[in-house]
Design a protein around this motif. Structure first.
Motif, PDB file in Angstrom:
ATOM      1  N   ASN A  13     -21.582  -0.331  -0.924  1.00 52.49           N
ATOM      2  CA  ASN A  13     -20.539  -0.396  -1.957  1.00 52.49           C
ATOM      3  C   ASN A  13     -20.319  -1.818  -2.469  1.00 52.49           C
ATOM      4  O   ASN A  13     -19.205  -2.324  -2.452  1.00 52.49           O
ATOM      5  CB  ASN A  13     -19.215   0.164  -1.424  1.00 52.49           C
ATOM      6  CG  ASN A  13     -19.312   1.650  -1.124  1.00 52.49           C
ATOM      7  OD1 ASN A  13     -20.224   2.318  -1.594  1.00 52.49           O
ATOM      8  ND2 ASN A  13     -18.372   2.153  -0.346  1.00 52.49           N
ATOM      9  N   GLU A  14     -21.370  -2.433  -2.921  1.00 56.61           N
ATOM     10  CA  GLU A  14     -21.296  -3.843  -3.317  1.00 56.61           C
ATOM     11  C   GLU A  14     -21.419  -4.032  -4.826  1.00 56.61           C
ATOM     12  O   GLU A  14     -21.847  -5.086  -5.284  1.00 56.61           O
ATOM     13  CB  GLU A  14     -22.380  -4.658  -2.594  1.00 56.61           C
ATOM     14  CG  GLU A  14     -22.251  -4.725  -1.084  1.00 56.61           C
ATOM     15  CD  GLU A  14     -21.135  -5.645  -0.607  1.00 56.61           C
ATOM     16  OE1 GLU A  14     -20.305  -6.069  -1.428  1.00 56.61           O
ATOM     17  OE2 GLU A  14     -21.092  -5.916   0.611  1.00 56.61           O
ATOM     18  N   GLU A  15     -21.051  -3.025  -5.633  1.00 60.90           N
ATOM     19  CA  GLU A  15     -21.248  -3.169  -7.083  1.00 60.90           C
ATOM     20  C   GLU A  15     -20.509  -4.380  -7.657  1.00 60.90           C
ATOM     21  O   GLU A  15     -20.948  -4.969  -8.635  1.00 60.90           O
ATOM     22  CB  GLU A  15     -20.835  -1.893  -7.830  1.00 60.90           C
ATOM     23  CG  GLU A  15     -19.364  -1.556  -7.700  1.00 60.90           C
ATOM     24  CD  GLU A  15     -18.963  -0.296  -8.467  1.00 60.90           C
ATOM     25  OE1 GLU A  15     -19.853   0.392  -8.998  1.00 60.90           O
ATOM     26  OE2 GLU A  15     -17.753  -0.005  -8.523  1.00 60.90           O
ATOM     27  N   ASN A  48     -29.893  -0.317   0.010  1.00 62.40           N
ATOM     28  CA  ASN A  48     -28.674   0.413  -0.295  1.00 62.40           C
ATOM     29  C   ASN A  48     -28.340   1.317   0.884  1.00 62.40           C
ATOM     30  O   ASN A  48     -29.051   2.262   1.176  1.00 62.40           O
ATOM     31  CB  ASN A  48     -28.882   1.234  -1.570  1.00 62.40           C
ATOM     32  CG  ASN A  48     -27.734   2.181  -1.800  1.00 62.40           C
ATOM     33  OD1 ASN A  48     -26.577   1.829  -1.545  1.00 62.40           O
ATOM     34  ND2 ASN A  48     -28.029   3.387  -2.241  1.00 62.40           N
ATOM     35  N   ASP A  49     -27.227   1.003   1.556  1.00 59.35           N
ATOM     36  CA  ASP A  49     -26.855   1.738   2.761  1.00 59.35           C
ATOM     37  C   ASP A  49     -25.942   2.922   2.411  1.00 59.35           C
ATOM     38  O   ASP A  49     -24.785   2.958   2.800  1.00 59.35           O
ATOM     39  CB  ASP A  49     -26.163   0.771   3.739  1.00 59.35           C
ATOM     40  CG  ASP A  49     -25.856   1.435   5.077  1.00 59.35           C
ATOM     41  OD1 ASP A  49     -26.440   2.485   5.362  1.00 59.35           O
ATOM     42  OD2 ASP A  49     -25.037   0.875   5.826  1.00 59.35           O
ATOM     43  N   GLY A  50     -26.470   3.859   1.648  1.00 60.22           N
ATOM     44  CA  GLY A  50     -25.697   5.055   1.292  1.00 60.22           C
ATOM     45  C   GLY A  50     -24.406   4.749   0.556  1.00 60.22           C
ATOM     46  O   GLY A  50     -23.370   5.357   0.830  1.00 60.22           O
ATOM     47  N   ALA A 104     -24.688  -9.330   1.412  1.00 59.64           N
ATOM     48  CA  ALA A 104     -24.634  -9.229  -0.044  1.00 59.64           C
ATOM     49  C   ALA A 104     -23.541 -10.095  -0.654  1.00 59.64           C
ATOM     50  O   ALA A 104     -23.602 -10.441  -1.837  1.00 59.64           O
ATOM     51  CB  ALA A 104     -24.419  -7.775  -0.442  1.00 59.64           C
ATOM     52  N   ASP A 105     -22.523 -10.453   0.129  1.00 65.13           N
ATOM     53  CA  ASP A 105     -21.424 -11.231  -0.454  1.00 65.13           C
ATOM     54  C   ASP A 105     -21.731 -12.729  -0.443  1.00 65.13           C
ATOM     55  O   ASP A 105     -20.915 -13.534  -0.865  1.00 65.13           O
ATOM     56  CB  ASP A 105     -20.113 -10.951   0.293  1.00 65.13           C
ATOM     57  CG  ASP A 105     -20.262 -11.159   1.790  1.00 65.13           C
ATOM     58  OD1 ASP A 105     -21.300 -11.706   2.213  1.00 65.13           O
ATOM     59  OD2 ASP A 105     -19.346 -10.777   2.529  1.00 65.13           O
ATOM     60  N   LEU A 106     -22.914 -13.107   0.035  1.00 67.56           N
ATOM     61  CA  LEU A 106     -23.356 -14.506   0.063  1.00 67.56           C
ATOM     62  C   LEU A 106     -22.327 -15.442   0.689  1.00 67.56           C
ATOM     63  O   LEU A 106     -22.115 -16.550   0.210  1.00 67.56           O
ATOM     64  CB  LEU A 106     -23.721 -14.996  -1.346  1.00 67.56           C
ATOM     65  CG  LEU A 106     -24.860 -14.245  -2.046  1.00 67.56           C
ATOM     66  CD1 LEU A 106     -25.284 -14.989  -3.294  1.00 67.56           C
ATOM     67  CD2 LEU A 106     -26.049 -14.071  -1.123  1.00 67.56           C
ATOM     68  N   GLU A 212     -14.065  -6.509  -1.230  1.00 74.93           N
ATOM     69  CA  GLU A 212     -13.443  -6.577   0.087  1.00 74.93           C
ATOM     70  C   GLU A 212     -14.476  -6.385   1.179  1.00 74.93           C
ATOM     71  O   GLU A 212     -15.573  -5.894   0.924  1.00 74.93           O
ATOM     72  CB  GLU A 212     -12.393  -5.472   0.199  1.00 74.93           C
ATOM     73  CG  GLU A 212     -11.234  -5.727  -0.727  1.00 74.93           C
ATOM     74  CD  GLU A 212     -10.088  -4.786  -0.480  1.00 74.93           C
ATOM     75  OE1 GLU A 212     -10.325  -3.717   0.114  1.00 74.93           O
ATOM     76  OE2 GLU A 212      -8.983  -5.143  -0.881  1.00 74.93           O
ATOM     77  N   SER A 213     -14.105  -6.749   2.390  1.00 71.73           N
ATOM     78  CA  SER A 213     -15.011  -6.587   3.516  1.00 71.73           C
ATOM     79  C   SER A 213     -15.413  -5.123   3.664  1.00 71.73           C
ATOM     80  O   SER A 213     -14.582  -4.227   3.532  1.00 71.73           O
ATOM     81  CB  SER A 213     -14.355  -7.063   4.805  1.00 71.73           C
ATOM     82  OG  SER A 213     -15.202  -6.764   5.885  1.00 71.73           O
ATOM     83  N   LYS A 214     -16.684  -4.873   3.932  1.00 70.83           N
ATOM     84  CA  LYS A 214     -17.158  -3.502   4.132  1.00 70.83           C
ATOM     85  C   LYS A 214     -17.218  -3.174   5.615  1.00 70.83           C
ATOM     86  O   LYS A 214     -17.691  -2.124   6.006  1.00 70.83           O
ATOM     87  CB  LYS A 214     -18.534  -3.331   3.483  1.00 70.83           C
ATOM     88  CG  LYS A 214     -18.582  -3.698   2.009  1.00 70.83           C
ATOM     89  CD  LYS A 214     -17.673  -2.802   1.180  1.00 70.83           C
ATOM     90  CE  LYS A 214     -17.671  -3.142  -0.297  1.00 70.83           C
ATOM     91  NZ  LYS A 214     -17.015  -4.396  -0.632  1.00 70.83           N
ATOM     92  N   TYR A 215     -16.794  -4.132   6.432  1.00 72.06           N
ATOM     93  CA  TYR A 215     -16.759  -3.904   7.871  1.00 72.06           C
ATOM     94  C   TYR A 215     -15.362  -3.450   8.239  1.00 72.06           C
ATOM     95  O   TYR A 215     -14.470  -4.267   8.441  1.00 72.06           O
ATOM     96  CB  TYR A 215     -17.112  -5.179   8.635  1.00 72.06           C
ATOM     97  CG  TYR A 215     -18.462  -5.096   9.311  1.00 72.06           C
ATOM     98  CD1 TYR A 215     -18.597  -4.435  10.521  1.00 72.06           C
ATOM     99  CD2 TYR A 215     -19.583  -5.653   8.727  1.00 72.06           C
ATOM    100  CE1 TYR A 215     -19.831  -4.331  11.134  1.00 72.06           C
ATOM    101  CE2 TYR A 215     -20.832  -5.557   9.334  1.00 72.06           C
ATOM    102  CZ  TYR A 215     -20.946  -4.895  10.540  1.00 72.06           C
ATOM    103  OH  TYR A 215     -22.171  -4.798  11.144  1.00 72.06           O
TER     104      TYR A 215
END
Ligand code: UDP
Ligand code: MG
Length: 317
Positions: A13-15, A48-50, A104-106, A212-215
């Motif tokens: 979800n990194e669009e 792409n992790d789903g 992905a958020d560098l 936002e964090s995806k973790y």
């Protein structure tokens, strides 16, 4: 050797960050190529992790451009950061002489890649990116993260302090990593097990530039548990040690009671008895829980389920 480098980027979800990230990575890649540090066939590989947002369409669009440096694989569903990263590394292994993994958020410093590549060309098989400070973390995150690294150290696990998954691995190291069959992946613990020639590059970690964090907390706890239970058997031994300690204590208490009976001083203090019954009950359940954790994990591991399933690729030949 053509010095082909693949930068592997897991994305969930990194669009919000993806286009900017792609731009920065492309700039980095061409600077590295122009400087003669890496070969012209080097690429960025997005995994792409789903994702449930527009992440995959963006990756496909990036990969479809003319003379694109972008490639992508899409997993059939969300499998979590470690599995997504592993999927990317194993895919890249077919094309690359080395990989660098980055989020992905560098948040990790792209410019540290130069030093990583230099060390690789000087003979390192694995180069760890290590954070020089945790200034950009909240107090809670810093305390829990550093405490966790220390706990792993105390349990006898060989982890690189303050290193996450920003690292360079060459083909030799990746081939070795591929031989590890476990499905509960904790790459930070596995990679040091490989051995080989290693190096460290220090860098400052920034804050996420967008999104936002995806973790989630759940994913973080899961990762922490995977680390402990896949690397260490000490918790089981700790149970035995505590058990023996309690046995010794109760033997002592027994003797005191016997003594009092002989001296005609009846034993008092039912609260104490009750408390110790509860304490022992709690300990037994905890022990059963820890054992269960290992048994459950053994079951998951013997199933040998695939760690990921690739449903689609983009730009890979
Ligand atoms: N990520 C992933 N699958 C997940 C969760 C996260 O591939 O289920 C990726 C995410 O897109 C990012 C990296 O893992 O590239 C690290 O996530 P994030 O930056 O959200 O974690 P944090 O930096 O907050 O620890
Ligand atoms: Mg991040």
């Amino acid at each position: 050797m053509e010095n082909i480098l693949y930068i592997v980027v897991p994305c969930y979800n990194e669009e919000e960050v993806l286009r900017e990230t792609a731009q920065r990575l492309e700039r980095k890649l061409s600077a590295l190529t122009a400087a003669g540090k890496i070969g012209g066939k080097s690429r960025v590989l997005f995994v792409n992790d789903g994702s449930k947002d527009g992440t995959w369409p963006i990756i496909k669009e990036l990969a479809g451009r003319e003379n694109s440096v972008f490639t992508g694989v899409s997993l059939s569903r969300n499998r979590g950061h470690q599995n997504a990263l592993f999927a990317g590394l194993m895919t890249a292994l077919e094309y690359a002489d080395a990989t660098i993994s980055i989020d992905a958020d560098l948040q990790d410093d792209l410019d540290a890649m130069d030093a990583m590549i230099d060390m690789w060309r000087d003979g390192c098989d694995i180069v760890y990116g290590v954070r020089s400070s945790r200034k950009t973390d909240s107090f809670m995150k810093r305390a829990t993260a550093e405490g966790y690294y220390k706990l792993l150290g105390a349990l006898g696990c060989d982890v690189v302090f303050n290193h996450a998954d920003f690292r360079l691995m060459n083909a030799r190291a990746l081939h070795a990593l591929r031989q590890f069959g476990e499905s509960a992946l904790f790459l930070r613990g596995l990679v040091p097990m490989l051995g080989f020639q290693t190096g460290v590059v220090e860098y400052e970690r920034l804050s996420r530039f967008a999104g936002e964090s995806k973790y989630s907390l759940r994913k973080m706890v899961q990762l922490a548990l995977d680390g402990v239970f896949s690397l260490s058997l000490k918790p089981i031994r700790l149970i035995s040690a505590v058990g023996i300690g309690i046995l010794a204590l109760s033997a002592l208490a027994f003797m005191v009671m016997l003594l009092r009976v002989f001296l005609d001083k009846p034993v008092e203090g039912w609260t104490l008895v009750l408390a110790s019954v509860w304490a022992v009950g709690g300990l037994v359940l905890t022990a059963a829980g820890v054992l269960g954790e290992y048994v459950g994990r053994t079951l998951m591991e013997v199933k040998h389920r695939p760690r990921y399933i690739i449903s689609e690729t983009a730009g890979l030949k």
